[in-house]
Structure formats: structure tokens, C-alpha cells
Design a protein around this motif. Structure first.
Motif, mmCIF file in Angstrom:
data_model
loop_
_atom_site.group_PDB
_atom_site.id
_atom_site.type_symbol
_atom_site.label_atom_id
_atom_site.label_comp_id
_atom_site.label_asym_id
_atom_site.label_seq_id
_atom_site.Cartn_x
_atom_site.Cartn_y
_atom_site.Cartn_z
ATOM 1 N N PRO A 31 0.826 -1.213 0.000
ATOM 2 C CA PRO A 31 0.000 0.000 0.000
ATOM 3 C C PRO A 31 0.862 1.266 0.000
ATOM 4 C CG PRO A 31 -0.791 -1.564 1.635
ATOM 5 C CD PRO A 31 0.516 -2.099 1.116
ATOM 6 N N ALA A 32 0.375 2.299 -0.670
ATOM 7 C CA ALA A 32 1.133 3.542 -0.827
ATOM 8 C C ALA A 32 1.537 4.157 0.508
ATOM 9 C CB ALA A 32 0.334 4.539 -1.650
ATOM 10 N N ASP A 33 0.617 4.144 1.482
ATOM 11 C CA ASP A 33 0.963 4.738 2.773
ATOM 12 C C ASP A 33 2.040 3.928 3.490
ATOM 13 O OD1 ASP A 33 -0.884 2.653 3.202
ATOM 14 O OD2 ASP A 33 -1.734 3.602 4.986
ATOM 15 N N GLU A 34 2.015 2.616 3.330
ATOM 16 C CA GLU A 34 3.052 1.755 3.914
ATOM 17 C C GLU A 34 4.394 1.992 3.216
ATOM 18 O OE1 GLU A 34 4.847 -1.507 6.175
ATOM 19 O OE2 GLU A 34 3.345 0.030 6.522
ATOM 20 N N MET A 35 4.365 2.146 1.908
ATOM 21 C CA MET A 35 5.585 2.411 1.151
ATOM 22 C C MET A 35 6.189 3.749 1.582
ATOM 23 S SD MET A 35 7.525 0.954 -1.162
ATOM 24 C CE MET A 35 6.590 -0.131 -2.215
ATOM 25 N N ALA A 36 5.340 4.757 1.747
ATOM 26 C CA ALA A 36 5.813 6.073 2.186
ATOM 27 C C ALA A 36 6.417 5.992 3.585
ATOM 28 C CB ALA A 36 4.676 7.090 2.144
ATOM 29 N N ARG A 37 5.746 5.278 4.486
ATOM 30 C CA ARG A 37 6.268 5.138 5.846
ATOM 31 C C ARG A 37 7.607 4.428 5.833
ATOM 32 N NH1 ARG A 37 7.853 1.387 8.816
ATOM 33 N NH2 ARG A 37 6.703 -0.158 7.653
ATOM 34 N N MET A 38 7.704 3.345 5.055
ATOM 35 C CA MET A 38 8.971 2.621 4.973
ATOM 36 C C MET A 38 10.076 3.524 4.420
ATOM 37 S SD MET A 38 7.784 -1.207 3.742
ATOM 38 C CE MET A 38 9.335 -1.492 2.956
ATOM 39 N N GLY A 39 9.756 4.308 3.390
ATOM 40 C CA GLY A 39 10.750 5.220 2.823
ATOM 41 C C GLY A 39 11.258 6.216 3.846
ATOM 42 N N GLU A 40 10.333 6.816 4.583
ATOM 43 C CA GLU A 40 10.724 7.768 5.626
ATOM 44 C C GLU A 40 11.570 7.094 6.704
ATOM 45 O OE1 GLU A 40 7.134 9.504 7.099
ATOM 46 O OE2 GLU A 40 6.688 10.467 5.171
ATOM 47 N N ASP A 41 11.153 5.899 7.116
ATOM 48 C CA ASP A 41 11.885 5.185 8.166
ATOM 49 C C ASP A 41 13.259 4.722 7.680
ATOM 50 O OD1 ASP A 41 9.681 5.620 9.763
ATOM 51 O OD2 ASP A 41 9.027 3.527 9.786
ATOM 52 N N ILE A 42 13.362 4.361 6.411
ATOM 53 C CA ILE A 42 14.656 3.965 5.850
ATOM 54 C C ILE A 42 15.606 5.159 5.862
ATOM 55 C CG2 ILE A 42 15.836 3.317 3.697
ATOM 56 C CD1 ILE A 42 13.345 1.444 3.198
ATOM 57 N N ILE A 43 15.118 6.310 5.442
ATOM 58 C CA ILE A 43 15.962 7.506 5.473
ATOM 59 C C ILE A 43 16.378 7.820 6.906
ATOM 60 C CG2 ILE A 43 15.991 10.015 5.097
ATOM 61 C CD1 ILE A 43 14.343 9.442 2.528
ATOM 62 N N GLY A 44 15.448 7.697 7.842
ATOM 63 C CA GLY A 44 15.788 7.898 9.249
ATOM 64 C C GLY A 44 16.858 6.935 9.719
ATOM 65 N N ALA A 45 16.753 5.678 9.297
ATOM 66 C CA ALA A 45 17.756 4.676 9.674
ATOM 67 C C ALA A 45 19.110 5.004 9.047
ATOM 68 C CB ALA A 45 17.288 3.283 9.251
ATOM 69 N N LEU A 46 19.098 5.446 7.799
ATOM 70 C CA LEU A 46 20.352 5.808 7.140
ATOM 71 C C LEU A 46 21.046 6.963 7.853
ATOM 72 C CD1 LEU A 46 19.239 5.571 3.417
ATOM 73 C CD2 LEU A 46 20.787 4.021 4.629
ATOM 74 N N LYS A 47 20.266 7.846 8.432
ATOM 75 C CA LYS A 47 20.838 8.993 9.145
ATOM 76 C C LYS A 47 21.489 8.608 10.470
ATOM 77 C CE LYS A 47 17.983 12.594 7.117
ATOM 78 N NZ LYS A 47 17.153 13.767 7.406
ATOM 79 N N THR A 48 21.402 7.337 10.848
ATOM 80 C CA THR A 48 22.070 6.885 12.078
ATOM 81 C C THR A 48 23.465 6.332 11.798
ATOM 82 O OG1 THR A 48 21.240 4.592 12.013
ATOM 83 C CG2 THR A 48 19.830 6.259 13.090
ATOM 84 N N VAL A 49 23.835 6.225 10.523
ATOM 85 C CA VAL A 49 25.138 5.668 10.157
ATOM 86 C C VAL A 49 26.071 6.824 9.815
ATOM 87 C CG1 VAL A 49 26.396 4.109 8.640
ATOM 88 C CG2 VAL A 49 24.029 3.585 9.280
ATOM 89 N N TYR A 50 27.133 6.928 10.603
ATOM 90 C CA TYR A 50 28.088 8.021 10.464
ATOM 91 C C TYR A 50 29.401 7.537 9.891
ATOM 92 C CZ TYR A 50 25.197 11.300 13.035
ATOM 93 O OH TYR A 50 24.180 12.136 13.408
#
Length: 135
Positions: A31-50
Motif C-alpha cells: 500500500p502507498a501509505d506503507e511504502m511512504a512510511r517505509m521510505g521515511e523510516d529507511i531515510i531515518g535509519a540511514l541517518k544513524t550511520v556516520y
């Protein structure tokens, strides 16, 4: 600001571009809303890697070039490094994979290092420029 824009497109060469997460043009079984949430959460997760040598995360440094979420919830990431001689080249892809697979709904992740286009400081976000005082 940047994150909302990053979730809308098909490919990115820099986190400040409008198109970081590719959900493809074909209809998705996710579902589009699930895809959007996953995208946002993936970007958030990527921002934890320094980068261990630079006090900024890999996403804001502009090292993440492309994020593709497949219908089977497999995430494919293309990234680069600041230099081919980066001493962390062996560990950063594993850290990215670990961060992304921790996101709810992600089945697995594959990380590929690419060298084209070459990274340069113009790919950094304003946030990274501020942290590194590179104005």
C-alpha cells in the motif's frame, strides 16, 4: 524539508535532490501509505550511520545515491564513499544494511558501492555543511 521531497521520485544522486526513494512506476502490492512510511523510516535509519572520520551521517553527506523498495520489501541501495581509499569501505555497507533491515516491514537489504558519479562536497546537504562548517 528534505525528507518529504526525497520520498517522491525514482532515483537520487544526492540527498538534496527530489528523488531518493524509488518505488517504481508500476503498481505496487505494498500500500502507498506503507511504502511512504517505509521510505521515511529507511531515510531515518540511514541517518544513524556516520562516517567514522567525519562527524556527519552518510545520508546528509550525499553518499546515498539510490534507494529502491521492491514489491517484496527488498531494499536495494546504491552508495558511494568519499574516496576509493576510504578506510571504512569494508564496514560501512554492512552498517547501512543493518540499519535498513531494522526498519519495520523491510524484508532484507542489499547495498552496492558505486563510483559513478564520483562523490564531491557539492552533494552534501545544508545540514552536513553546517556540521562541517563548509560554507
Amino acid at each position: 524539508m528534505m525528507d518529504e521531497a526525497n520520498l517522491a521520485g525514482t532515483e537520487s544522486v544526492s540527498p538534496v535532490d527530489d528523488d531518493a526513494v524509488d518505488t517504481t512506476d508500476r503498481p505496487s502490492s505494498v500500500p502507498a501509505d506503507e511504502m511512504a512510511r517505509m521510505g521515511e523510516d529507511i531515510i531515518g535509519a540511514l541517518k544513524t550511520v556516520y562516517d567514522p572520520e567525519i562527524p556527519a551521517d552518510l545520508y546528509e553527506l550525499g553518499l546515498i545515491y539510490k534507494i529502491v523498495i521492491d514489491d517484496d520489501r527488498m531494499v536495494n541501495i546504491e552508495m558511494t564513499l568519499t574516496s576509493p581509499a576510504c578506510p571504512s569501505a569494508a564496514e560501512l555497507p554492512g552498517q547501512i544494511k543493518h540499519a535498513v533491515t531494522s526498519v519495520s516491514g523491510v524484508r532484507d537489504a542489499k547495498v552496492a558501492i558505486v563510483w559513478e558519479p564520483a562523490w564531491d562536497p557539492s552533494r552534501m546537504s545544508d545540514e552536513a555543511r553546517t556540521v562541517l562548517n563548509m560554507w
